[in-house]
Design a protein around this motif. Structure first.
Motif, PDB file in Angstrom:
ATOM      1  N   TYR A 157      -1.479   4.639  14.789  1.00  0.00           N
ATOM      2  CA  TYR A 157      -1.863   3.278  14.461  1.00  0.00           C
ATOM      3  C   TYR A 157      -2.259   3.246  12.987  1.00  0.00           C
ATOM      4  CZ  TYR A 157      -5.223  -0.495  13.660  1.00  0.00           C
ATOM      5  OH  TYR A 157      -5.914  -1.545  13.109  1.00  0.00           O
ATOM      6  N   ILE A 158      -1.648   2.317  12.243  1.00  0.00           N
ATOM      7  CA  ILE A 158      -1.926   2.188  10.817  1.00  0.00           C
ATOM      8  C   ILE A 158      -2.396   0.771  10.526  1.00  0.00           C
ATOM      9  CG2 ILE A 158      -0.983   2.266   8.479  1.00  0.00           C
ATOM     10  CD1 ILE A 158       1.142   4.223   9.521  1.00  0.00           C
ATOM     11  N   ASN A 159      -3.567   0.653   9.891  1.00  0.00           N
ATOM     12  CA  ASN A 159      -3.949  -0.621   9.310  1.00  0.00           C
ATOM     13  C   ASN A 159      -3.808  -0.490   7.807  1.00  0.00           C
ATOM     14  OD1 ASN A 159      -5.677  -2.869   8.194  1.00  0.00           O
ATOM     15  ND2 ASN A 159      -5.778  -3.309  10.392  1.00  0.00           N
ATOM     16  N   LEU A 160      -3.128  -1.425   7.204  1.00  0.00           N
ATOM     17  CA  LEU A 160      -2.694  -1.293   5.812  1.00  0.00           C
ATOM     18  C   LEU A 160      -3.778  -1.587   4.778  1.00  0.00           C
ATOM     19  CD1 LEU A 160       0.767  -2.991   6.315  1.00  0.00           C
ATOM     20  CD2 LEU A 160       0.371  -0.560   5.870  1.00  0.00           C
ATOM     21  N   GLY A 161      -4.944  -2.068   5.211  1.00  0.00           N
ATOM     22  CA  GLY A 161      -5.987  -2.367   4.239  1.00  0.00           C
ATOM     23  C   GLY A 161      -5.684  -3.642   3.477  1.00  0.00           C
ATOM     24  N   ASP A 162      -5.957  -3.667   2.161  1.00  0.00           N
ATOM     25  CA  ASP A 162      -5.706  -4.877   1.383  1.00  0.00           C
ATOM     26  C   ASP A 162      -5.407  -4.535  -0.070  1.00  0.00           C
ATOM     27  OD1 ASP A 162      -8.063  -4.491  -0.103  1.00  0.00           O
ATOM     28  OD2 ASP A 162      -9.243  -5.814   1.139  1.00  0.00           O
ATOM     29  N   TRP A 163      -5.059  -5.604  -0.807  1.00  0.00           N
ATOM     30  CA  TRP A 163      -4.834  -5.490  -2.255  1.00  0.00           C
ATOM     31  C   TRP A 163      -5.845  -6.354  -3.003  1.00  0.00           C
ATOM     32  CZ3 TRP A 163      -0.834  -3.231  -5.445  1.00  0.00           C
ATOM     33  CH2 TRP A 163      -0.113  -2.239  -4.760  1.00  0.00           C
ATOM     34  N   ILE A 164      -7.002  -6.572  -2.385  1.00  0.00           N
ATOM     35  CA  ILE A 164      -8.112  -7.245  -3.039  1.00  0.00           C
ATOM     36  C   ILE A 164      -9.046  -6.218  -3.665  1.00  0.00           C
ATOM     37  CG2 ILE A 164     -10.072  -8.815  -2.717  1.00  0.00           C
ATOM     38  CD1 ILE A 164      -8.554  -9.980  -0.308  1.00  0.00           C
ATOM     39  N   HIS A 165      -9.329  -5.170  -2.896  1.00  0.00           N
ATOM     40  CA  HIS A 165     -10.232  -4.112  -3.362  1.00  0.00           C
ATOM     41  C   HIS A 165      -9.622  -2.716  -3.282  1.00  0.00           C
ATOM     42  CE1 HIS A 165     -13.399  -7.108  -3.423  1.00  0.00           C
ATOM     43  NE2 HIS A 165     -13.208  -7.355  -2.145  1.00  0.00           N
ATOM     44  N   HIS A 166      -8.751  -2.467  -2.275  1.00  0.00           N
ATOM     45  CA  HIS A 166      -8.370  -1.091  -1.958  1.00  0.00           C
ATOM     46  C   HIS A 166      -6.973  -0.693  -2.428  1.00  0.00           C
ATOM     47  CE1 HIS A 166     -11.409  -2.359   1.096  1.00  0.00           C
ATOM     48  NE2 HIS A 166     -11.962  -1.252   0.665  1.00  0.00           N
ATOM     49  N   TYR A 167      -6.045  -1.633  -2.512  1.00  0.00           N
ATOM     50  CA  TYR A 167      -4.687  -1.366  -3.004  1.00  0.00           C
ATOM     51  C   TYR A 167      -4.014  -0.225  -2.236  1.00  0.00           C
ATOM     52  CZ  TYR A 167      -6.785  -4.138  -6.671  1.00  0.00           C
ATOM     53  OH  TYR A 167      -7.439  -5.128  -7.346  1.00  0.00           O
ATOM     54  N   THR A 168      -4.039  -0.335  -0.928  1.00  0.00           N
ATOM     55  CA  THR A 168      -3.457   0.689  -0.069  1.00  0.00           C
ATOM     56  C   THR A 168      -2.121   0.209   0.497  1.00  0.00           C
ATOM     57  OG1 THR A 168      -4.896  -0.210   1.673  1.00  0.00           O
ATOM     58  CG2 THR A 168      -5.602   1.822   0.605  1.00  0.00           C
ATOM     59  N   TYR A 169      -1.302   1.165   0.877  1.00  0.00           N
ATOM     60  CA  TYR A 169       0.003   0.863   1.460  1.00  0.00           C
ATOM     61  C   TYR A 169       0.439   2.062   2.293  1.00  0.00           C
ATOM     62  CZ  TYR A 169       1.906   3.924  -2.198  1.00  0.00           C
ATOM     63  OH  TYR A 169       2.183   5.003  -3.006  1.00  0.00           O
ATOM     64  N   ALA A 170       1.425   1.850   3.149  1.00  0.00           N
ATOM     65  CA  ALA A 170       1.977   2.931   3.966  1.00  0.00           C
ATOM     66  C   ALA A 170       3.396   3.225   3.530  1.00  0.00           C
ATOM     67  CB  ALA A 170       1.941   2.559   5.448  1.00  0.00           C
ATOM     68  N   GLU A 171       3.786   4.458   3.753  1.00  0.00           N
ATOM     69  CA  GLU A 171       5.119   4.916   3.378  1.00  0.00           C
ATOM     70  C   GLU A 171       5.721   5.680   4.554  1.00  0.00           C
ATOM     71  OE1 GLU A 171       6.375   8.702   0.833  1.00  0.00           O
ATOM     72  OE2 GLU A 171       5.513   7.121  -0.447  1.00  0.00           O
ATOM     73  N   LEU A 172       6.981   5.435   4.821  1.00  0.00           N
ATOM     74  CA  LEU A 172       7.729   6.186   5.832  1.00  0.00           C
ATOM     75  C   LEU A 172       8.886   6.882   5.137  1.00  0.00           C
ATOM     76  CD1 LEU A 172       8.527   7.000   8.728  1.00  0.00           C
ATOM     77  CD2 LEU A 172       9.730   4.809   8.916  1.00  0.00           C
ATOM     78  N   HIS A 173       8.899   8.190   5.240  1.00  0.00           N
ATOM     79  CA  HIS A 173       9.947   8.966   4.585  1.00  0.00           C
ATOM     80  C   HIS A 173      10.348  10.119   5.494  1.00  0.00           C
ATOM     81  CE1 HIS A 173      12.395  10.926   1.667  1.00  0.00           C
ATOM     82  NE2 HIS A 173      11.560  11.920   1.443  1.00  0.00           N
ATOM     83  N   ASP A 174      11.631  10.152   5.835  1.00  0.00           N
ATOM     84  CA  ASP A 174      12.163  11.232   6.677  1.00  0.00           C
ATOM     85  C   ASP A 174      11.385  11.365   7.982  1.00  0.00           C
ATOM     86  OD1 ASP A 174      14.020  13.187   7.208  1.00  0.00           O
ATOM     87  OD2 ASP A 174      12.886  14.790   6.211  1.00  0.00           O
TER      88      ASP A 174
END
Length: 237
Positions: free
Chosen positions: A214-231
């Motif tokens: 389970y992934i919660n992506l956070g935000d781009w207001i304070h945290h600037y987080t993102y998820a990546e899927l590779h291979d």
């Protein structure tokens, strides 16, 4: 090999003009980087703090972000945009003018052999029945049609004002939203999904549940987080 990126809750238009300029600059820089190796990009809701689209009118501002989305599409990067609780009222502008794939409801997709369920995340609080009722009212097609009868200057102003008042009202409350999200994620993972990805909560989470995540992506207001899927491997960055 190409990668898939997920982010949410940028809320463009939330703060002052200077704050939003800096936020947009950071977002554009991020998109410039991922443009080099992305195959798909998923915006999991609330790219804008308030978006209500009329038949011939869209909200003013952030034209560079809109242009960047079109640039991504022109480079054969598929851009998916799942509506959130602040930008649900999209029409056909993003799909017809920019080539972005629009989703008004949660959906599933399979990438790199991973079955993924995407949901913005709103409405899962155990003790917030009021919001779930309001959500149905605000998203009813008849009510949306009535709202569009307002002059755009009035309608968009009301939408922005309502967004800010809602955030002020709920910022000091705790609805147990994270527990509701985790409960939902567990249910979906038990049904065979490999990942459940959401936003809305503005707090990033990467939780291994059984054989899934389970992934919660956070935000781009304070945290600037993102998820990546590779291979076939998920990372929260």
């Amino acid at each position: 090999m190409s990668k898939t990126y997920f982010f949410s809750d940028v809320h463009l238009g939330l703060g002052s003009q200077e704050e939003e300029r800096k936020k947009e600059e950071r977002l554009l820089a991020f998109l410039d980087v991922v443009m080099n190796d992305a195959n798909q990009i998923f915006i999991v809701g609330d790219l804008f703090d308030a978006w209500f689209e009329y038949r011939t009118v869209i909200p003013k501002g952030f034209h560079r972000t809109l242009t960047k989305l079109e640039d991504l599409v022109r480079k054969n990067i598929t851009v998916h945009y799942l509506a959130g609780n602040h930008d649900y009222w999209m029409g056909n502008f993003f799909s017809d003018e920019l080539g972005v794939k629009i989703y008004h409801e949660e959906f599933e997709v399979t990438i790199d052999g991973k079955r993924i369920f995407l949901h913005h995340g709103d409405g899962f609080a155990h003790n917030d029945a009021g919001y779930r009722i309001l959500k149905k009212i605000l998203r009813h097609p008849f009510n949306i049609k009535l709202y569009k009868m307002l002059h755009p200057d009035i309608g968009l102003s009301l939408a922005k004002s309502s967004s800010k008042k809602s955030r002020h009202y709920t910022s000091g409350k705790h609805y147990g939203e994270e527990d509701g999200m985790v409960s939902f994620a567990r249910k979906m993972l038990a049904q065979g999904f490999d990942a459940v990805i959401m936003g809305h909560r503005h707090q990033s989470t990467f939780m291994q549940i059984g054989n899934g995540v389970y992934i919660n992506l956070g935000d781009w207001i304070h945290h600037y987080t993102y998820a990546e899927l590779h291979d076939g491997v998920f990372q929260l960055k």
